[in-house]
Design a protein around this motif. Structure first.
Motif, mmCIF file in Angstrom:
data_model
loop_
_atom_site.group_PDB
_atom_site.id
_atom_site.type_symbol
_atom_site.label_atom_id
_atom_site.label_comp_id
_atom_site.label_asym_id
_atom_site.label_seq_id
_atom_site.Cartn_x
_atom_site.Cartn_y
_atom_site.Cartn_z
ATOM 1 N N LEU A 47 0.842 -1.190 0.000
ATOM 2 C CA LEU A 47 0.000 0.000 0.000
ATOM 3 C C LEU A 47 0.876 1.238 0.000
ATOM 4 C CD1 LEU A 47 -2.819 1.364 0.359
ATOM 5 C CD2 LEU A 47 -2.427 1.184 2.826
ATOM 6 N N VAL A 48 0.572 2.169 -0.876
ATOM 7 C CA VAL A 48 1.314 3.427 -0.951
ATOM 8 C C VAL A 48 0.529 4.555 -0.288
ATOM 9 C CG1 VAL A 48 2.288 5.164 -2.510
ATOM 10 C CG2 VAL A 48 2.462 2.721 -3.084
ATOM 11 N N ALA A 49 -0.723 4.695 -0.674
ATOM 12 C CA ALA A 49 -1.541 5.790 -0.150
ATOM 13 C C ALA A 49 -3.005 5.454 -0.339
ATOM 14 C CB ALA A 49 -1.206 7.092 -0.876
ATOM 15 N N GLY A 50 -3.842 6.066 0.497
ATOM 16 C CA GLY A 50 -5.269 5.835 0.387
ATOM 17 C C GLY A 50 -6.070 7.029 0.832
ATOM 18 N N ILE A 51 -7.306 7.052 0.382
ATOM 19 C CA ILE A 51 -8.253 8.071 0.810
ATOM 20 C C ILE A 51 -9.569 7.356 1.067
ATOM 21 C CG2 ILE A 51 -8.721 8.658 -1.626
ATOM 22 C CD1 ILE A 51 -9.310 11.521 -0.657
ATOM 23 N N ASP A 52 -10.129 7.543 2.275
ATOM 24 C CA ASP A 52 -11.342 6.798 2.572
ATOM 25 C C ASP A 52 -12.580 7.603 2.189
ATOM 26 O OD1 ASP A 52 -11.150 7.229 6.217
ATOM 27 O OD2 ASP A 52 -11.899 8.575 4.650
ATOM 28 N N ALA A 53 -13.734 7.022 2.420
ATOM 29 C CA ALA A 53 -14.978 7.668 2.003
ATOM 30 C C ALA A 53 -15.198 8.988 2.723
ATOM 31 C CB ALA A 53 -16.149 6.725 2.252
ATOM 32 N N GLY A 54 -14.584 9.153 3.897
ATOM 33 C CA GLY A 54 -14.692 10.400 4.634
ATOM 34 C C GLY A 54 -13.577 11.377 4.313
ATOM 35 N N SER A 55 -12.797 11.067 3.301
ATOM 36 C CA SER A 55 -11.689 11.908 2.828
ATOM 37 C C SER A 55 -10.481 11.924 3.744
ATOM 38 C CB SER A 55 -12.148 13.344 2.553
ATOM 39 O OG SER A 55 -13.120 13.362 1.530
ATOM 40 N N SER A 56 -10.391 10.985 4.664
ATOM 41 C CA SER A 56 -9.161 10.861 5.452
ATOM 42 C C SER A 56 -8.082 10.230 4.578
ATOM 43 C CB SER A 56 -9.407 9.989 6.672
ATOM 44 O OG SER A 56 -10.294 10.638 7.562
ATOM 45 N N LEU A 57 -6.873 10.746 4.729
ATOM 46 C CA LEU A 57 -5.748 10.294 3.913
ATOM 47 C C LEU A 57 -4.802 9.448 4.754
ATOM 48 C CD1 LEU A 57 -4.879 13.678 2.156
ATOM 49 C CD2 LEU A 57 -6.571 11.969 1.473
ATOM 50 N N TYR A 58 -4.148 8.490 4.105
ATOM 51 C CA TYR A 58 -3.129 7.710 4.801
ATOM 52 C C TYR A 58 -2.057 7.318 3.796
ATOM 53 C CZ TYR A 58 -6.570 4.191 3.273
ATOM 54 O OH TYR A 58 -7.492 3.450 2.549
ATOM 55 N N TYR A 59 -0.835 7.212 4.316
ATOM 56 C CA TYR A 59 0.336 6.977 3.480
ATOM 57 C C TYR A 59 1.266 5.955 4.112
ATOM 58 C CZ TYR A 59 -0.991 11.412 1.264
ATOM 59 O OH TYR A 59 -1.668 12.406 0.605
#
Length: 111
Positions: A47-59
């Motif tokens: 996993l490099v990066a993600g954005i959830d349905a609530g627009s929270s980001l993770y890297y």
């Protein structure tokens, strides 16, 4: 039918930048969790990066401060802005939405 089509990969020198795109059809990316993954030769997909349905980001720790994930609802497209690229970023990059994956776009960082 859900389709994800990545583009924007290529060859870049260390320290350079690229922007990957993932055009999505059949799924509203603004209400869906979307992620970027990568797989280097001989290594597991990560996993490099993600954005959830609530627009929270993770890297991933390895890309924090260098990569930015964002999305454009009007174009239903997910992006990954990659700056300060290093040879260890060389991989095939995929976007994912739920159980759906794109075909990948190659990023090669080399002088």
């Amino acid at each position: 039918q859900v389709q994800l089509v990545e583009s924007g990969g290529g060859l870049v020198q260390p320290g350079g930048s690229l922007r990957l795109s993932c055009a999505v059809s059949g799924r509203n990316i603004m209400i869906s969790a979307m992620e970027w993954y990568r797989q280097a030769p001989g290594k597991q997909r990560e996993l490099v990066a993600g954005i959830d349905a609530g627009s929270s980001l993770y890297y991933a720790d390895s890309v924090k401060g260098r990569f930015t994930i964002f999305r454009d609802g009007a174009k239903n497209t997910l992006y990954l802005q990659m700056n300060s690229l290093q040879p260890e970023d060389t991989a095939l990059y995929y976007c994912r939405g739920g159980t759906f994956w794109g075909q990948g776009t190659q990023v090669t960082v080399s002088s």
